[in-house]
Design a protein around this motif. Sequence first.
Motif, PDB file in Angstrom:
ATOM      1  N   ALA A   1       0.831  -1.206   0.000  1.00 26.15           N
ATOM      2  CA  ALA A   1       0.000   0.000   0.000  1.00 26.15           C
ATOM      3  C   ALA A   1       0.866   1.258   0.000  1.00 26.15           C
ATOM      4  CB  ALA A   1      -0.922  -0.008   1.225  1.00 26.15           C
ATOM      5  N   CYS A   2       1.963   1.238   0.735  1.00 20.07           N
ATOM      6  CA  CYS A   2       2.859   2.398   0.777  1.00 20.07           C
ATOM      7  C   CYS A   2       3.481   2.674  -0.590  1.00 20.07           C
ATOM      8  CB  CYS A   2       3.949   2.168   1.823  1.00 20.07           C
ATOM      9  SG  CYS A   2       3.363   2.248   3.535  1.00 20.07           S
ATOM     10  N   LEU A   3       3.937   1.623  -1.242  1.00 16.94           N
ATOM     11  CA  LEU A   3       4.532   1.804  -2.561  1.00 16.94           C
ATOM     12  C   LEU A   3       3.495   2.259  -3.575  1.00 16.94           C
ATOM     13  CD1 LEU A   3       6.971  -1.245  -2.688  1.00 16.94           C
ATOM     14  CD2 LEU A   3       7.544   1.166  -2.381  1.00 16.94           C
ATOM     15  N   MET A   4       2.249   1.815  -3.404  1.00 22.82           N
ATOM     16  CA  MET A   4       1.191   2.280  -4.286  1.00 22.82           C
ATOM     17  C   MET A   4       0.931   3.769  -4.074  1.00 22.82           C
ATOM     18  SD  MET A   4      -0.627   1.314  -6.700  1.00 22.82           S
ATOM     19  CE  MET A   4       0.064  -0.317  -6.410  1.00 22.82           C
ATOM     20  N   ALA A   5       0.935   4.194  -2.814  1.00 24.37           N
ATOM     21  CA  ALA A   5       0.744   5.613  -2.517  1.00 24.37           C
ATOM     22  C   ALA A   5       1.858   6.453  -3.145  1.00 24.37           C
ATOM     23  CB  ALA A   5       0.699   5.832  -1.006  1.00 24.37           C
ATOM     24  N   GLU A   6       3.065   5.928  -3.148  1.00 27.80           N
ATOM     25  CA  GLU A   6       4.182   6.653  -3.765  1.00 27.80           C
ATOM     26  C   GLU A   6       3.953   6.847  -5.258  1.00 27.80           C
ATOM     27  OE1 GLU A   6       9.047   6.325  -4.405  1.00 27.80           O
ATOM     28  OE2 GLU A   6       8.030   5.007  -2.959  1.00 27.80           O
ATOM     29  N   GLU A   7       3.473   5.815  -5.927  1.00 27.66           N
ATOM     30  CA  GLU A   7       3.243   5.927  -7.371  1.00 27.66           C
ATOM     31  C   GLU A   7       2.065   6.843  -7.676  1.00 27.66           C
ATOM     32  OE1 GLU A   7       5.447   5.000  -9.503  1.00 27.66           O
ATOM     33  OE2 GLU A   7       6.556   4.291  -7.755  1.00 27.66           O
ATOM     34  N   ILE A   8       1.056   6.836  -6.820  1.00 24.36           N
ATOM     35  CA  ILE A   8      -0.063   7.763  -6.989  1.00 24.36           C
ATOM     36  C   ILE A   8       0.444   9.198  -6.874  1.00 24.36           C
ATOM     37  CG2 ILE A   8      -2.224   8.569  -5.948  1.00 24.36           C
ATOM     38  CD1 ILE A   8      -2.721   5.623  -5.129  1.00 24.36           C
ATOM     39  N   GLY A   9       1.301   9.450  -5.897  1.00 21.01           N
ATOM     40  CA  GLY A   9       1.866  10.781  -5.745  1.00 21.01           C
ATOM     41  C   GLY A   9       2.764  11.180  -6.896  1.00 21.01           C
ATOM     42  N   ARG A  10       3.579  10.246  -7.348  1.00 24.37           N
ATOM     43  CA  ARG A  10       4.509  10.539  -8.441  1.00 24.37           C
ATOM     44  C   ARG A  10       3.759  10.937  -9.718  1.00 24.37           C
ATOM     45  NH1 ARG A  10       9.380   8.432  -8.524  1.00 24.37           N
ATOM     46  NH2 ARG A  10       8.689   6.666  -7.251  1.00 24.37           N
ATOM     47  N   SER A  11       2.626  10.298  -9.958  1.00 31.49           N
ATOM     48  CA  SER A  11       1.893  10.496 -11.215  1.00 31.49           C
ATOM     49  C   SER A  11       0.825  11.575 -11.136  1.00 31.49           C
ATOM     50  CB  SER A  11       1.235   9.182 -11.629  1.00 31.49           C
ATOM     51  OG  SER A  11       0.249   8.802 -10.688  1.00 31.49           O
ATOM     52  N   LEU A  12       0.649  12.186  -9.958  1.00 27.87           N
ATOM     53  CA  LEU A  12      -0.422  13.173  -9.765  1.00 27.87           C
ATOM     54  C   LEU A  12      -1.779  12.583 -10.147  1.00 27.87           C
ATOM     55  CD1 LEU A  12       1.382  16.246 -11.403  1.00 27.87           C
ATOM     56  CD2 LEU A  12       0.974  15.961  -8.949  1.00 27.87           C
ATOM     57  N   ALA A  13      -1.978  11.312  -9.933  1.00 29.11           N
ATOM     58  CA  ALA A  13      -3.149  10.585 -10.420  1.00 29.11           C
ATOM     59  C   ALA A  13      -4.447  11.332 -10.111  1.00 29.11           C
ATOM     60  CB  ALA A  13      -3.188   9.188  -9.811  1.00 29.11           C
ATOM     61  N   PRO A  14      -5.163  11.796 -11.142  1.00 32.75           N
ATOM     62  CA  PRO A  14      -6.400  12.556 -10.916  1.00 32.75           C
ATOM     63  C   PRO A  14      -7.603  11.642 -10.695  1.00 32.75           C
ATOM     64  CG  PRO A  14      -5.911  12.491 -13.254  1.00 32.75           C
ATOM     65  CD  PRO A  14      -4.789  11.745 -12.567  1.00 32.75           C
ATOM     66  N   ALA A  15      -7.536  10.861  -9.644  1.00 31.42           N
ATOM     67  CA  ALA A  15      -8.605   9.943  -9.266  1.00 31.42           C
ATOM     68  C   ALA A  15      -8.579   9.810  -7.746  1.00 31.42           C
ATOM     69  CB  ALA A  15      -8.418   8.584  -9.944  1.00 31.42           C
ATOM     70  N   PRO A  16      -9.706   9.470  -7.132  1.00 31.70           N
ATOM     71  CA  PRO A  16      -9.789   9.445  -5.657  1.00 31.70           C
ATOM     72  C   PRO A  16      -9.158   8.210  -5.033  1.00 31.70           C
ATOM     73  CG  PRO A  16     -11.899   8.865  -6.607  1.00 31.70           C
ATOM     74  CD  PRO A  16     -11.026   9.251  -7.762  1.00 31.70           C
ATOM     75  N   LEU A  17      -7.952   7.892  -5.437  1.00 30.78           N
ATOM     76  CA  LEU A  17      -7.291   6.671  -4.972  1.00 30.78           C
ATOM     77  C   LEU A  17      -6.765   6.806  -3.547  1.00 30.78           C
ATOM     78  CD1 LEU A  17      -5.445   5.940  -8.317  1.00 30.78           C
ATOM     79  CD2 LEU A  17      -7.156   4.445  -7.270  1.00 30.78           C
ATOM     80  N   ILE A  18      -6.089   7.901  -3.249  1.00 25.91           N
ATOM     81  CA  ILE A  18      -5.552   8.090  -1.898  1.00 25.91           C
ATOM     82  C   ILE A  18      -6.686   8.218  -0.884  1.00 25.91           C
ATOM     83  CG2 ILE A  18      -4.413   9.775  -0.407  1.00 25.91           C
ATOM     84  CD1 ILE A  18      -2.429   8.035  -1.758  1.00 25.91           C
ATOM     85  N   SER A  19      -7.710   8.984  -1.211  1.00 27.27           N
ATOM     86  CA  SER A  19      -8.842   9.140  -0.295  1.00 27.27           C
ATOM     87  C   SER A  19      -9.498   7.799   0.005  1.00 27.27           C
ATOM     88  CB  SER A  19      -9.873  10.108  -0.889  1.00 27.27           C
ATOM     89  OG  SER A  19      -9.348  11.417  -0.979  1.00 27.27           O
ATOM     90  N   THR A  20      -9.642   6.974  -1.024  1.00 25.01           N
ATOM     91  CA  THR A  20     -10.260   5.662  -0.828  1.00 25.01           C
ATOM     92  C   THR A  20      -9.342   4.733  -0.049  1.00 25.01           C
ATOM     93  OG1 THR A  20     -11.533   5.951  -2.880  1.00 25.01           O
ATOM     94  CG2 THR A  20     -11.347   3.720  -2.019  1.00 25.01           C
ATOM     95  N   MET A  21      -8.029   4.844  -0.262  1.00 24.54           N
ATOM     96  CA  MET A  21      -7.079   4.063   0.534  1.00 24.54           C
ATOM     97  C   MET A  21      -7.185   4.420   2.009  1.00 24.54           C
ATOM     98  SD  MET A  21      -3.591   3.999  -1.781  1.00 24.54           S
ATOM     99  CE  MET A  21      -2.675   3.092  -0.536  1.00 24.54           C
ATOM    100  N   LEU A  22      -7.297   5.707   2.304  1.00 26.67           N
ATOM    101  CA  LEU A  22      -7.407   6.137   3.700  1.00 26.67           C
ATOM    102  C   LEU A  22      -8.722   5.664   4.310  1.00 26.67           C
ATOM    103  CD1 LEU A  22      -5.977   9.779   3.514  1.00 26.67           C
ATOM    104  CD2 LEU A  22      -4.799   7.687   4.193  1.00 26.67           C
ATOM    105  N   PHE A  23      -9.800   5.753   3.547  1.00 26.63           N
ATOM    106  CA  PHE A  23     -11.087   5.264   4.051  1.00 26.63           C
ATOM    107  C   PHE A  23     -11.022   3.761   4.317  1.00 26.63           C
ATOM    108  CE2 PHE A  23     -15.108   3.120   3.224  1.00 26.63           C
ATOM    109  CZ  PHE A  23     -15.915   3.725   4.181  1.00 26.63           C
ATOM    110  N   THR A  24     -10.394   3.026   3.400  1.00 27.09           N
ATOM    111  CA  THR A  24     -10.247   1.583   3.582  1.00 27.09           C
ATOM    112  C   THR A  24      -9.494   1.275   4.864  1.00 27.09           C
ATOM    113  OG1 THR A  24     -10.282   1.210   1.187  1.00 27.09           O
ATOM    114  CG2 THR A  24      -9.313  -0.521   2.557  1.00 27.09           C
ATOM    115  N   GLU A  25      -8.431   2.024   5.119  1.00 28.45           N
ATOM    116  CA  GLU A  25      -7.638   1.795   6.327  1.00 28.45           C
ATOM    117  C   GLU A  25      -8.471   2.067   7.571  1.00 28.45           C
ATOM    118  OE1 GLU A  25      -4.600  -0.155   7.402  1.00 28.45           O
ATOM    119  OE2 GLU A  25      -4.625   0.597   5.334  1.00 28.45           O
ATOM    120  N   ALA A  26      -9.280   3.131   7.536  1.00 28.43           N
ATOM    121  CA  ALA A  26     -10.147   3.427   8.674  1.00 28.43           C
ATOM    122  C   ALA A  26     -11.137   2.300   8.919  1.00 28.43           C
ATOM    123  CB  ALA A  26     -10.889   4.743   8.426  1.00 28.43           C
TER     124      ALA A  26
END
Length: 367
Positions: A71-96
């Motif tokens: 999950a951490c490495l996925m977050a890094e790639e999302i950040g690197r690519s400026l991915a314009p999709a709610p991926l980080i928000s959904t990852m955080l919700f999933t963790e909660a």
Amino acid sequence: MNFDFSDDARALQDSARRFFDEKAGPTAARRVMNGDAPYDETLWQGAAGLGLTGIRIPEEFGGVGLGAEEACLMAEEIGRSLAPAPLISTMLFTEALLIAGSRAQQERWLPGIADGSIIGCVGWGEERSQIPTSMPDTRLGKSGVNGIKCPVADAVSAHVAAITVAGDDGPALALLDLAQDAAAVEPVETLDLVRPHARISCRDAQAEAMGGTDAFQDFLDRAAVLLSFEAIGTQDAAMAMAVDYAKERVAFGQRIGRYQGVKHKAADMYVKQQLARAHAMHGAWAFQAGAPELRQAAAAARTASLDALTYTAEENVQMHGGIGFTWESDCQFYYRRARAISAALGSRGFWSDRLVRALEQRNRMAA
């Protein structure tokens, strides 16, 4: 002790990077910024098809069932690519939901996140307080939840939110279905024009409790590690952009990368990145292992990653000179995202104070 990631995790990161290199990046970010859609639907569905939305979700709920390091490495790639999709928000919700959610709540929401039909978000900020651990004004009572959360990243696109409410001895999490009329979602303007934010106004909205204060504190630590990796990915892309420009731009008869002042700026970017990465890898290990020093490692990772990202995003603009301040330049995406990440989970000051408190507690226990 070896904090490096496994070969399997690195292979997943390489696969994700190829996907985001093709589907995301500044071009995709600009398309969303200039368009009417809140996110890139094709990118979101593509990520779901590859199982990226379900990395942390157990297989019994339709996910991939991987660990914190993936999950951490996925977050890094999302950040690197400026991915314009709610991926980080959904990852955080999933963790909660994994930390504080009941079995019934997980059964209801996790399968939809895994297949891409559900988008989640997390809301903790309020008008009177932007400190995550302060007691929220939002209350969950017999009539439902009442209060306002703002700004909430990706709430415009989300189906469900994990929000903070007042608990017995501090903030706790509550699960809020955003489909109901009693939970009004209104877009708000922020500096990040690619990741839209919103205000969630609840008036007797139906919500379900999710754990207590301890569960929320654990969520904060895990979220800090994930956002640290997102920050490092964003910083790495901004640094690469600055260095590439310094190798090409000619001023006074030579490339600006030959000037000592520019070299020092680039070197500082790299040093700050490596310091942040070391702390983030320690945080990922503590996250994965459930180690008692997670709070200390998460706070250090958050603080160092914000330092690296903020410095690099600002110097990237400066290194590009006048063109870096224009609408046409892609420098703005990294600067805007840096400001958004800095505000996403409390300020640097909050996390540096949390680090000091964790170190003090460690020293007391060791005495």
